[in-house]
Scaffold this active site. Structure first.
Site, mmCIF file in Angstrom:
data_model
loop_
_atom_site.group_PDB
_atom_site.id
_atom_site.type_symbol
_atom_site.label_atom_id
_atom_site.label_comp_id
_atom_site.label_asym_id
_atom_site.label_seq_id
_atom_site.Cartn_x
_atom_site.Cartn_y
_atom_site.Cartn_z
ATOM 1 N N HIS A 1 0.887 -1.567 -0.064
ATOM 2 C CA HIS A 1 -0.136 0.015 -0.024
ATOM 3 C C HIS A 1 0.887 1.210 -0.086
ATOM 4 C CE1 HIS A 1 -3.141 2.767 1.164
ATOM 5 N NE2 HIS A 1 -3.875 1.624 0.673
ATOM 6 N N ASP B 1 -7.871 -5.507 0.046
ATOM 7 C CA ASP B 1 -8.419 -6.197 -1.061
ATOM 8 C C ASP B 1 -7.967 -7.814 -0.948
ATOM 9 O OD1 ASP B 1 -9.500 -4.158 -2.322
ATOM 10 O OD2 ASP B 1 -7.453 -3.591 -3.115
HETATM 11 N N1 CMC Z 1 4.014 -7.662 -5.129
HETATM 12 C C1 CMC Z 1 5.507 -7.613 -5.075
HETATM 13 N N2 CMC Z 1 6.077 -6.480 -4.869
HETATM 14 C C2 CMC Z 1 5.584 -5.068 -4.629
HETATM 15 C C3 CMC Z 1 4.330 -5.320 -4.132
HETATM 16 C C4 CMC Z 1 3.433 -6.544 -4.417
HETATM 17 N N3 CMC Z 1 2.084 -6.289 -4.320
HETATM 18 N N4 CMC Z 1 3.940 -4.058 -4.115
HETATM 19 C C5 CMC Z 1 4.920 -3.312 -4.170
HETATM 20 N N5 CMC Z 1 6.094 -3.927 -4.643
HETATM 21 C C6 CMC Z 1 7.476 -3.636 -4.713
HETATM 22 C C7 CMC Z 1 7.548 -2.825 -5.829
HETATM 23 O O1 CMC Z 1 7.904 -3.609 -6.998
HETATM 24 C C8 CMC Z 1 8.678 -2.079 -5.441
HETATM 25 O O2 CMC Z 1 9.997 -2.560 -5.343
HETATM 26 P P1 CMC Z 1 11.358 -1.605 -5.629
HETATM 27 O O3 CMC Z 1 11.557 -0.578 -4.802
HETATM 28 O O4 CMC Z 1 12.408 -3.007 -5.615
HETATM 29 O O5 CMC Z 1 11.118 -1.212 -6.989
HETATM 30 C C9 CMC Z 1 8.460 -1.555 -3.950
HETATM 31 O O6 CMC Z 1 7.530 -2.557 -3.476
HETATM 32 C C10 CMC Z 1 7.616 -0.330 -3.860
HETATM 33 O O7 CMC Z 1 6.611 -0.563 -4.634
HETATM 34 P P2 CMC Z 1 5.726 1.111 -5.426
HETATM 35 O O8 CMC Z 1 4.930 0.557 -6.696
HETATM 36 O O9 CMC Z 1 7.009 1.980 -5.836
HETATM 37 O O10 CMC Z 1 4.655 1.263 -4.209
HETATM 38 P P3 CMC Z 1 3.727 2.275 -4.500
HETATM 39 O O11 CMC Z 1 3.370 2.914 -3.137
HETATM 40 O O12 CMC Z 1 3.623 3.005 -5.604
HETATM 41 O O13 CMC Z 1 2.458 1.359 -4.652
HETATM 42 C C11 CMC Z 1 0.480 -0.258 -4.521
HETATM 43 C C12 CMC Z 1 1.455 0.862 -3.905
HETATM 44 C C13 CMC Z 1 -0.721 -0.455 -3.756
HETATM 45 C C14 CMC Z 1 0.075 0.422 -5.947
HETATM 46 C C15 CMC Z 1 1.405 -1.967 -4.708
HETATM 47 O O14 CMC Z 1 1.613 -1.873 -3.420
HETATM 48 C C16 CMC Z 1 0.691 -2.685 -5.703
HETATM 49 O O15 CMC Z 1 0.829 -2.593 -6.810
HETATM 50 N N6 CMC Z 1 0.057 -3.546 -5.186
HETATM 51 C C17 CMC Z 1 -0.618 -4.792 -5.366
HETATM 52 C C18 CMC Z 1 -1.815 -4.098 -6.126
HETATM 53 C C19 CMC Z 1 -2.801 -3.762 -4.771
HETATM 54 O O16 CMC Z 1 -3.097 -4.898 -3.929
HETATM 55 N N7 CMC Z 1 -3.606 -2.702 -4.909
HETATM 56 C C20 CMC Z 1 -4.416 -2.329 -3.739
HETATM 57 C C21 CMC Z 1 -4.178 -1.194 -2.896
HETATM 58 S S1 CMC Z 1 -5.329 -1.015 -1.439
HETATM 59 C C22 CMC Z 1 -6.652 -0.728 -2.012
HETATM 60 C C23 CMC Z 1 -6.940 0.870 -2.621
HETATM 61 O O17 CMC Z 1 -6.725 1.631 -1.603
HETATM 62 O O18 CMC Z 1 -7.285 1.069 -3.651
#
Ligand code: CMC
Length: 434
Positions: free
Chosen positions: A307, A365
């Site tokens: 998240h 989720d």
């Molecule tokens: N599985 C594997 N690696 C992950 C995941 C995951 N679910 N989430 C983040 N990472 C890694 C990502 O690859 C990155 O690694 P690095 O620093 O080596 O490049 C690091 O963790 C940080 O990720 P980010 O994408 O820069 O983080 P963010 O804050 O931009 O993204 C997120 C947050 C929710 C989009 C992401 O965690 C994600 O894609 N999760 C899966 C989708 C999901 O479950 N979304 C629902 C969010 S909660 C409901 C809502 O509020 O809408």
């Protein structure tokens, strides 16, 4: 916003004093609103990871401690003691209503559960196999054409009427999208039922047979709606605020929020999480998928994990894990392979260095899809249910934005990295590779 402290920023030997405003709780902010006018520089923050776009009194999140509060009330207490309609009242009006206010509010909302008869025909324009979120975006926007007496955003009475319409009709539209997609007749709302009971009834009852509403399931539905009702300045709420900042009508703004919510990184993740758990299929396959999630060259991510704000266990996921067990127990599902995979996947991921180092925990989720599937909803409906709940938060933020005296049209700037002035025709055949 009182400020005594200033941050100092030096650019080309000139120092700028930037006021620091204290938050009532959580992170303080540095006011850069005059920075461009005074220095000629913009700030650069892709994804707004360090930018507060507004001042808000609605929802507080402490991502490190895993705290979520609506108007100061802990989400755990609201999920335990309130129903969804009371929570929508809290979000919009600012505090929990007393008994009299609440019963008046129930009536005000239920007055608007029906939709204009002409709107029913609108559905016929969609393909039967359309994703219910596609119908949700379209029909929510179409409300602007049916309720023209609540489009004047400068009239507080019209604004409130529009909000009640949005909250009341979101569940009717969601249920209609479901019924249309499975080829069953629409079921009219029944105002004797609670919001959640009514939604279940509109989705699952058919003219030929009575649908018995279970208290346990209706309660789980309320919990799901409450937990999804708001989450401060997330992508869809920021979209609603941005759309609304131009003066667009409330129904169009909420439709913009629905569109933004649909993406798999946001509200679409509940559908994606369940599909992922089904694809994993068995505990023995988990290590393969954990490996994929950690592989930089693989686009696979553990859906329902991670998240932007929570760097701890999402408090909503904790509540839903318990609700999930209650619902499966009530329905009599003893060994659900999807739940087994989920629990084991969570256990393994929480011990894995990659997930520990990156502070990736289950989010809202991760368990919601298992509950909704057990209730009888297909995965396509999961994001619709999220949208129904979030309509309350979007509406509360829309009100706050309109009533904020410093509100302006949202207009981010950019770091331009394109061509400098170019002579017409010079690059025509050589550089246009698309
Ligand atoms: N599985 C594997 N690696 C992950 C995941 C995951 N679910 N989430 C983040 N990472 C890694 C990502 O690859 C990155 O690694 P690095 O620093 O080596 O490049 C690091 O963790 C940080 O990720 P980010 O994408 O820069 O983080 P963010 O804050 O931009 O993204 C997120 C947050 C929710 C989009 C992401 O965690 C994600 O894609 N999760 C899966 C989708 C999901 O479950 N979304 C629902 C969010 S909660 C409901 C809502 O509020 O809408």
């Amino acid at each position: 916003m009182k400020n005594k402290n200033f941050a100092k920023l030096s650019i080309n030997n000139k120092t700028y004093n930037l006021p620091i405003y204290k938050a009532s709780e959580g992170n303080d902010v540095i006011d850069i609103a005059k920075l461009f006018a005074e220095s000629g520089h913009f700030t650069y923050d892709p994804g707004f990871t360090s930018t507060a776009s507004c001042q808000s009194k609605i929802t507080y999140i402490d991502g490190d401690k895993g705290i979520l509060r609506y108007r100061g009330y802990d989400i755990e207490e609201l999920a335990k003691n309130s129903d969804f309609i009371e929570v929508t009242n809290l979000l919009i009006y600012g505090d929990l209503p007393n008994k009299k206010q609440l019963s008046k509010y129930y009536k005000l909302i239920s007055n608007h559960t029906m939709v204009h008869e002409q709107l029913l025909k609108f559905f016929n324009g969609f393909r039967r196999d359309a994703h219910p979120m596609a119908m949700m975006v379209g029909v929510m926007g179409a409300l602007s054409s049916f309720y023209q007496d609540s489009l004047d955003i400068n009239d507080p009475h019209q604004r409130m009427t529009a909000s009640r319409r949005i909250i009341a009709k979101a569940s009717s539209i969601g249920a209609m999208a479901y019924k249309y997609s499975i080829g069953q007749p629409f079921v009219q709302p029944n105002n004797k039922l609670s919001y959640s009971e009514n939604f279940l009834n509109m989705c699952f009852s058919v003219p030929a047979e009575e649908y018995k509403i279970s208290k346990v399931i209706a309660n789980a539905m309320d919990v799901i709606f409450i937990l999804h009702a708001d989450h401060e300045q997330n992508a869809s709420t920021s979209t609603v605020r941005l759309a609304g900042s131009s003066g667009a009508n409330p129904f169009a703004c909420i439709a913009a929020g629905v569109a933004s919510l649909w993406g798999p990184a946001h509200g679409g993740a509940n559908q994606a999480a369940l599909e992922m758990l089904k694809t994993i299929g068995h505990k023995k396959n988990i290590s393969k998928y954990i490996k994929k999630a950690k592989d930089k060259n693989d686009t696979f991510r553990l859906m329902g994990f991670g998240h932007r704000v929570y760097k701890n266990y999402d408090p909503r996921a904790k509540i839903l894990k318990q609700t999930c067990k209650k619902v499966l127990n009530h329905i009599g599902i003893k060994n659900d392979p999807v739940l087994e995979v989920a629990i084991e996947l969570e256990k393994i991921a929480l011990k894995d260095k990659y997930f520990i180092d990156k502070k990736l925990y289950p989010n809202v989720d991760f368990y919601s899809g298992i509950i909704l599937r057990a209730i009888g909803f297909p995965p396509e409906m999961f994001t619709v249910i999220f949208a129904i709940a979030r309509s309350a938060g979007w509406t509360a933020h829309w009100h706050e934005m309109i009533e904020d005296p410093v509100q302006k049209i949202g207009r981010p700037r950019q770091l331009y990295s394109g061509n400098k002035k170019t002579k017409y025709g010079v690059r025509r055949s050589t550089k246009n590779t698309r």
